[in-house]
Structures are given as structure tokens and as C-alpha cells.
Scaffold this active site. Structure first.
Site, short mmCIF file in Angstrom:
data_model
loop_
_atom_site.label_atom_id
_atom_site.label_comp_id
_atom_site.label_asym_id
_atom_site.label_seq_id
_atom_site.Cartn_x
_atom_site.Cartn_y
_atom_site.Cartn_z
N ASP A 1 -9.90 -16.57 -15.38
CA ASP A 1 -10.91 -17.10 -14.49
C ASP A 1 -11.75 -17.53 -15.69
O ASP A 1 -12.76 -17.24 -15.37
CB ASP A 1 -11.50 -15.78 -13.97
CG ASP A 1 -11.84 -16.19 -12.39
OD1 ASP A 1 -11.31 -16.34 -11.70
OD2 ASP A 1 -13.15 -15.91 -12.68
N GLU B 1 -7.95 -20.98 -16.06
CA GLU B 1 -8.58 -21.04 -14.76
C GLU B 1 -9.29 -22.38 -14.65
O GLU B 1 -10.69 -22.23 -15.10
CB GLU B 1 -8.70 -20.58 -13.65
CG GLU B 1 -9.02 -21.12 -11.85
CD GLU B 1 -10.11 -20.45 -11.41
OE1 GLU B 1 -9.74 -20.55 -9.87
OE2 GLU B 1 -10.84 -19.24 -12.06
N ASP C 1 0.93 -1.21 -0.34
CA ASP C 1 -0.04 -0.43 0.05
C ASP C 1 1.04 1.04 0.10
O ASP C 1 1.68 1.65 0.74
CB ASP C 1 -1.02 0.50 1.62
CG ASP C 1 -1.43 1.70 1.59
OD1 ASP C 1 -1.73 1.82 0.71
OD2 ASP C 1 -1.87 1.54 3.09
N ASN D 1 -0.47 4.64 -0.09
CA ASN D 1 -0.43 5.81 -0.10
C ASN D 1 -1.65 5.36 1.27
O ASN D 1 -2.43 6.57 1.45
CB ASN D 1 -2.09 5.89 -0.59
CG ASN D 1 -2.68 5.14 -1.45
OD1 ASN D 1 -2.87 4.39 -0.12
ND2 ASN D 1 -4.22 5.90 -2.18
N HIS E 1 -4.38 -16.95 -4.40
CA HIS E 1 -5.73 -16.74 -4.23
C HIS E 1 -7.09 -16.96 -3.02
O HIS E 1 -7.42 -16.83 -2.30
CB HIS E 1 -6.10 -15.46 -4.76
CG HIS E 1 -6.46 -15.45 -5.31
ND1 HIS E 1 -6.06 -16.13 -6.76
CD2 HIS E 1 -8.10 -15.06 -5.87
CE1 HIS E 1 -7.13 -16.39 -7.43
NE2 HIS E 1 -8.44 -15.53 -7.21
N ASP E 2 -6.33 -18.89 -3.82
CA ASP E 2 -7.81 -19.20 -3.05
C ASP E 2 -8.35 -20.75 -2.76
O ASP E 2 -8.86 -21.15 -1.75
CB ASP E 2 -8.96 -19.99 -4.67
CG ASP E 2 -9.31 -18.75 -5.35
OD1 ASP E 2 -9.30 -18.07 -5.12
OD2 ASP E 2 -9.51 -18.51 -6.08
N ASP F 1 -5.59 -10.88 -15.58
CA ASP F 1 -6.85 -11.54 -14.88
C ASP F 1 -7.99 -11.01 -15.62
O ASP F 1 -8.17 -10.34 -16.27
CB ASP F 1 -6.64 -11.49 -13.44
CG ASP F 1 -7.16 -12.66 -12.33
OD1 ASP F 1 -8.30 -13.36 -13.53
OD2 ASP F 1 -6.62 -12.95 -11.93
N ASP G 1 -4.47 4.16 2.89
CA ASP G 1 -5.66 3.45 3.23
C ASP G 1 -5.21 2.21 2.95
O ASP G 1 -6.80 1.71 3.28
CB ASP G 1 -6.19 3.71 1.56
CG ASP G 1 -5.83 3.09 0.36
OD1 ASP G 1 -5.18 2.58 0.90
OD2 ASP G 1 -6.52 3.42 -0.89
N ASP H 1 -1.82 -1.08 -3.66
CA ASP H 1 -2.51 -0.02 -4.93
C ASP H 1 -1.01 -0.52 -6.27
O ASP H 1 0.03 -0.83 -5.68
CB ASP H 1 -2.58 0.72 -4.30
CG ASP H 1 -1.60 1.66 -3.73
OD1 ASP H 1 -0.38 1.34 -3.96
OD2 ASP H 1 -2.06 2.32 -2.54
C1 NOJ Z 1 -11.69 -18.04 -9.03
C2 NOJ Z 1 -11.17 -16.43 -8.90
O1 NOJ Z 1 -9.99 -17.83 -8.54
C3 NOJ Z 1 -11.82 -16.26 -7.32
O2 NOJ Z 1 -11.00 -15.71 -6.34
C4 NOJ Z 1 -13.30 -16.04 -7.76
O3 NOJ Z 1 -14.26 -15.94 -5.99
C5 NOJ Z 1 -13.71 -16.97 -9.05
N1 NOJ Z 1 -13.34 -17.66 -9.91
C6 NOJ Z 1 -14.61 -16.36 -9.11
O4 NOJ Z 1 -14.49 -15.43 -10.23
#
Ligand code: NOJ
Length: 557
Positions: free
Chosen positions: A202, A257, A24, A26, A330-331, A101, A28, A32
Site C-alpha cells: 500500500d 502501489e 458473507d 455467517n 477497490h479505489d 496487502d 452479519d 469473511d
Molecule cells: C491505498 C488504498 O488502496 C486505499 O484504499 C487506502 O484508502 C489508502 N491507500 C490508505 O491506506
């Protein structure tokens, strides 16, 4: 010599940035684009040659940017288009390509097209989304959304339901409509003409819906309907069209994905004649510790299963398609907490896991913080979670369906929640790990005093330097990129051993997945091999120490 065409994206190592949690600039509390710019030297030092940015487009952030309301604007919290242009230029100057993405299975319900679409049945945009009449006064079928509840949301104004595989603020686009496809392709060209180097697509395996909209197998969570919907009847036709219209005109990295993808399907998506995508993300390996019906149900880690799955993909795609290699994103929760040991063997196990993955055939992906051996977060209660999937799941499993107790669900979330990998990047041991001078949008993992980039950058045996070396080895040895994989010691339940072969060169990769000493004899032919990398300083013979990993290189002739 293996019959594999050489490509830059096969030789690359990709670093995934989740911008909200990266840096980050700035104060907040939200990462960013300027924050990313500040860290380009860090990425350069690590040695990665591609960055994949999780979505940075305008979004109401129901699902942290995976719900896009304007594909041609930068999310206000992340900065401006000027910041983006600067980021792109500076990455390119540093020899780093930038992959975006592409979230086009759905938009946000705040996207202008959906706002129009829901206005009336004869609106010109009605057909941009998937609207259905009620069946017997109820949802058109029993499909469950990935984030809980039905995939169908009733809209009072027109008396119809719209489809959303994810949250109700993420309506699915109707890919059957050629105008939808044309506008997606135009938008892609717009970004590619700016100079971006590819797309991570995605849930691209979900874009083609079976027109019959048949009921799926009912399950505990919406995930059971996933398999009904993935790899729909026209998905390959759509991707071939996208290839012809857009992708073939540029030299790109494309990765789909592909939730619910099988090996046979992957051979079509990532086919080596390059008619569709370069590679796919498959999820079989990261699903092995989940209950089949309930993704929050926990099953113990099973190395035999992991070996079986990885080997199936390594051998199955050899020469036919290309693998992507990942443990984390990130999932997913943090891998060192999941299949390694985030206590006394944190560094050794983080390095072992990295060795095991990075020596395979495919393009490796490093998720921010993985290169530091960042761990899961010790969440105390539900109020600390930010992810809508985790919060919805708690409500559904504990409060509505009463399938799990609160404590059981919190245990599951501590192990599996996506928020584990979304805590801020740990840069140094100053307040908030140097991520922000403000209040972070999600709590910083308190272990940042011990685990942080600044400490690891000045320590030669750190996890960071180990990743740096793995990345450098991949640039140096073609056998790591293109060599043929072979599983060894298939029956050993504690050790993962495999070889790679390219022409005269061979590699032996040995990984102890346990916290115990395991006896092990190096096969005769590798005994005088050169050790390319190891997570223990001194070589030992006859026994592998806890989480020990090493790679030996030989020339056969
Ligand atoms: C897969 C993404 O990696 C995930 O983070 C997202 O919640 C779902 N697709 C919906 O876009």
C-alpha cells in the site's frame, strides 16, 4: 527473442478480493474468510493463479482495514487465524497463490505503538511516528491529506502535531527510525513463514519523507501535496534493505502501489535485476479523466491520451522493469461504466476493455466482479455512501468550501466514488445477490437480477467465460506474456490497435472504443491469421461493430 527473464509472477493472472464485499458466510452482512473459502472453486474455474486479499488484519475500520491496529490478528468480522490458515491451505491445494496487502506507510491510531507514542515526548515509541512542533501556532506545513483537510493533527496532550497522509486515524510511521523498519520486516517474515506468496504494498512510494517538510503547491484537494511527497529521498534504499532482509529469502510476487510514480522512478522500483519489487501499480492511465487540481472534477475520456499513456509504459519498461495491468480496483469506479457502456453494450464493452488490457505486456489484475461486467451503483443520496473519502469530500467541497453544488458532487461521486466497486459481489439473483442472508454493510446494486455469476456461469458467451478464455490464452501463448508491444494506427481516435511480437509469433489486437461502426482494414500480413478471441460471433470485414474486439495470431516464418 526478447531479453526478458521468465518468472512465474510474469505469467500469472491476479484476482483481487475485497473481503468485506466478496461473500458473507455467517449472515452479519460483512464478507469473511469462510465466505472466500466457499468460492475457491469459482476462482479455480475462472483460471486465476493468484489471489490478492485487501487487508484482513485487526482494524477499527476507519478506512475498511487500511488502518491496522494489529498486524498479527485477523479482523474480528472476517473470522479467525484458523480460518486464514485453512484458506491458505485450500488455495494452495487449488493451485492458487495468496498475496497479502501490506499497509506499512501508516498504522491505525489504535495500534499499540501509536497509543504509546502519543503518551509523552519521551516515550520510547515517540519516534515510531512523525511528530512536529507547531509553526507560528499552526500546522508545520500546508500539506493536504488525501482524504481532505490537513495532513497534520494536533495532539493536545503533548502540544505537537502528528503526520497522517490519509485519515487522522491513520498516523504515518517514521521509516527513518530503524526500529520501525526492523519491526515491519519481522512482521513480514511472520506472514511469509506461514506460507503466503507475496505482498501488494500500500502507497509504498510515500514511506520516505523529505526531511525538509517543505510546503507543497496549494490545490483544491489534498492530492496536490501527493506529488511533493511521493518517491522520497530514501525510498529505494528502504526497499533494497527490505529486499535483502526479507524478500530475497522467498520466491514472491511483490507489487508496489506507487501513487505519483513516474516512468523513470518505476524503472527503479520494479527493476529487472530484482533488487526492489517485481512491479508497480502506476495511476497515470486512470487519472486521465480527472481534473489535475481536483480529483472530483470530471474530464471526458480521451482514447488518444489512453493510447499515449499505455504505450509510454509498455515501451518504457520493456526489458527494464515489469508492468502491472489493471483497469479497476477497490479505489476505482467500475470500468465498464467509466470507459465502456453499461447500457446496451455492457457485455460487448466489458469484453473489449478486457481484451485491450489482457493482451498487453505485464501481469493482469482482475478486480472482483469485473469478470461479470459489474457496473457502477445508482447511488441516490449521500446516506448510501460508506467510504470516508467520498463522505469527507462531499462535506469539504459542498458544505465547507462550496466549490461544487450538492448535485454536482453527487454526479461526481456516482461516477468516481470508490464505493462503486465496493458494492457486494453479485453471485445470483436471490435476495442480496446471494452475498449475505443478513443486511449488507453497503447496498447491493439493484441490477443483480440481470448481472450475476450464476447466470453467467451457465451461459457460454458471458463476460465470465470471456475472461476465462483470456486467462487461458495467456497460459497457452508466450507471446501474450513476453511479446514486445507496438502501437499501430496511432492517429485513429476511435480504435486501439497494437501488435505483440515474440520470435516468429505475432499478435494483432484490435479494439473499437466507440458505440459506432468504424471502418477498418486488417493489415495484409494478418489476413490469414487465426482468431484467438473475439467478442462478436461472426467475423466481419471492412467494419468494426460497436465495441468490437478481436485478436489475430500469425507465425511469421
Ligand atoms: C491505498 C488504498 O488502496 C486505499 O484504499 C487506502 O484508502 C489508502 N491507500 C490508505 O491506506
Amino acid at each position: 527473442m526478447n531479453n526478458i527473464e521468465k518468472r512465474w509472477w510474469k505469467e500469472a493472472v491476479v484476482y483481487q478480493i475485497y473481503p468485506r464485499s466478496f461473500n458473507d458466510s455467517n449472515g452479519d452482512g460483512i464478507g469473511d474468510l469462510k465466505g472466500i473459502i466457499q468460492k475457491i472453486p469459482y476462482l479455480k474455474e475462472l483460471g486465476v493463479n493468484v489471489v490478492w486479499l485487501s487487508p484482513i488484519y485487526q482494524s477499527p475500520n476507519d478506512d475498511n482495514g487500511y488502518d491496522i491496529s494489529d498486524y498479527r490478528q485477523i479482523m474480528t468480522e472476517f473470522g479467525t487465524m484458523e480460518d486464514f490458515n485453512q484458506l491458505l491451505t485450500l488455495c494452495h491445494q487449488a493451485g492458487i497463490k495468496l498475496v497479502m496487502d501490506l499497509v506499512v506507510n501508516h498504522t491505525s491510531d489504535e495500534h499499540a505503538c501509536f497509543i504509546e507514542s502519543r503518551k509523552s515526548k519521551d516515550n520510547p515509541y515517540r519516534d515510531y511516528y512523525i511528530w512536529k512542533d507547531p509553526v507560528n501556532g499552526k500546522e508545520p506545513n500546508n500539506w493536504g491529506s488525501c482524504f481532505g483537510g490537513s495532513t497534520w493533527e494536533f495532539d493536545e496532550q503533548t502540544g505537537q502535531y502528528y503526520l497522517h497522509f490519509f485519515s487522522k486515524k491513520q498516523p504515518d510511521l517514521n521509516w527513518e527510525n530503524e526500529k520501525v523498519r526492523a519491526s515491519v520486516y519481522n512482521m513480514m517474515k511472520w506472514w511469509l513463514d506461514k506460507g503466503v506468496d507475496g505482498f501488494r504494498m500500500d502507497v509504498i512510494s510515500l514511506i520516505s519523507k523529505d526531511p525538509e517538510y517543505k510546503d507543497g503547491e496549494p490545490g483544491v484537494t489534498g492530492y496536490s501535496s501527493f506529488n511533493v511527497c511521493a518517491n522520497g529521498p530514501r525510498v529505494h534504499e528502504f526497499l533494497q534493505e527490505m529486499r535483502q532482509e526479507v524478500l530475497s529469502k522467498y520466491d514472491l510476487l511483490t507489487v508496489g502501489e506507487c501513487s505519483g510514480v513516474t516512468l523513470e522512478e518505476a524503472k527503479k522500483y520494479a527493476r529487472s535485476d530484482e533488487k526492489e519489487l517485481n512491479m508497480v501499480f502506476q495511476f497515470e492511465h486512470v487519472s486521465l479523466d480527472a481534473d489535475d487540481d481536483n480529483k472530483w472534477g470530471l474530464k471526458p475520456f480521451d482514447l488518444m491520451k489512453l493510447k499515449e499513456i499505455m504505450t509510454k509504459w509498455q515501451n518504457g519498461l520493456e526489458g527494464k522493469a515489469w508492468n502491472s495491468l489493471f483497469w479497476c480496483n477497490h479505489d476505482q469506479p467500475r470500468m465498464v461504466s467509466r470507459w465502456g457502456n453499461d447500457k446496451e453494450y455492457r457485455e460487448a464493452s466489458a469484453k473489449m476493455l478486457a481484451t485491450c488490457l489482457h493482451m498487453m505486456q505485464g501481469t493482469p489484475y482482475v478486480y472482483q466482479g469485473e469478470e461479470l461486467g459489474m457496473t457502477n451503483m445508482p447511488f441516490h443520496d449521500l446516506s448510501e455512501f460508506r467510504d470516508l473519502d467520498s463522505i469527507n469530500a462531499y462535506r469539504e467541497m459542498v458544505e465547507e468550501k462550496k466549490i461544487m453544488t450538492s448535485e454536482e458532487m453527487l454526479t461526481a461521486l456516482r461516477k468516481k466514488s470508490r464505493d462503486n466497486s465496493r458494492t457486494p459481489m453479485q453471485w445470483d439473483d436471490s435476495e442480496n445477490a446471494g452475498f449475505t442472508t443478513g443486511t449488507p454493510w453497503i447496498k447491493v446494486n439493484p441490477n443483480y437480477h440481470q448481472i450475476n455469476a450464476a447466470e453467467q456461469l451457465q451461459r457460454p458467451d458471458s463476460v465470465f467465460h470471456y475472461y476465462q478464455k483470456l486467462i487461458q490464452l495467456r497460459k497457452q501463448y508466450e507471446v501474450i506474456v513476453y511479446g514486445k508491444y507496438e502501437l499501430l494506427d496511432a492517429e485513429n481516435p476511435d480504435i486501439y490497435t497494437y501488435s505483440r511480437t515474440l520470435g516468429n509469433e505475432k499478435l494483432l489486437v484490435v479494439c473499437n472504443f466507440t458505440d459506432k461502426e468504424i471502418s477498418y482494414q486488417i493489415p495484409e500480413e494478418y489476413r490469414n491469421g487465426e482468431c484467438l478471441i473475439s467478442n462478436y460471433v461472426e467475423q466481419n470485414s471492412g467494419v468494426l461493430r460497436p465495441y468490437e474486439a478481436f485478436v489475430l495470431h500469425i507465425n511469421i516464418l
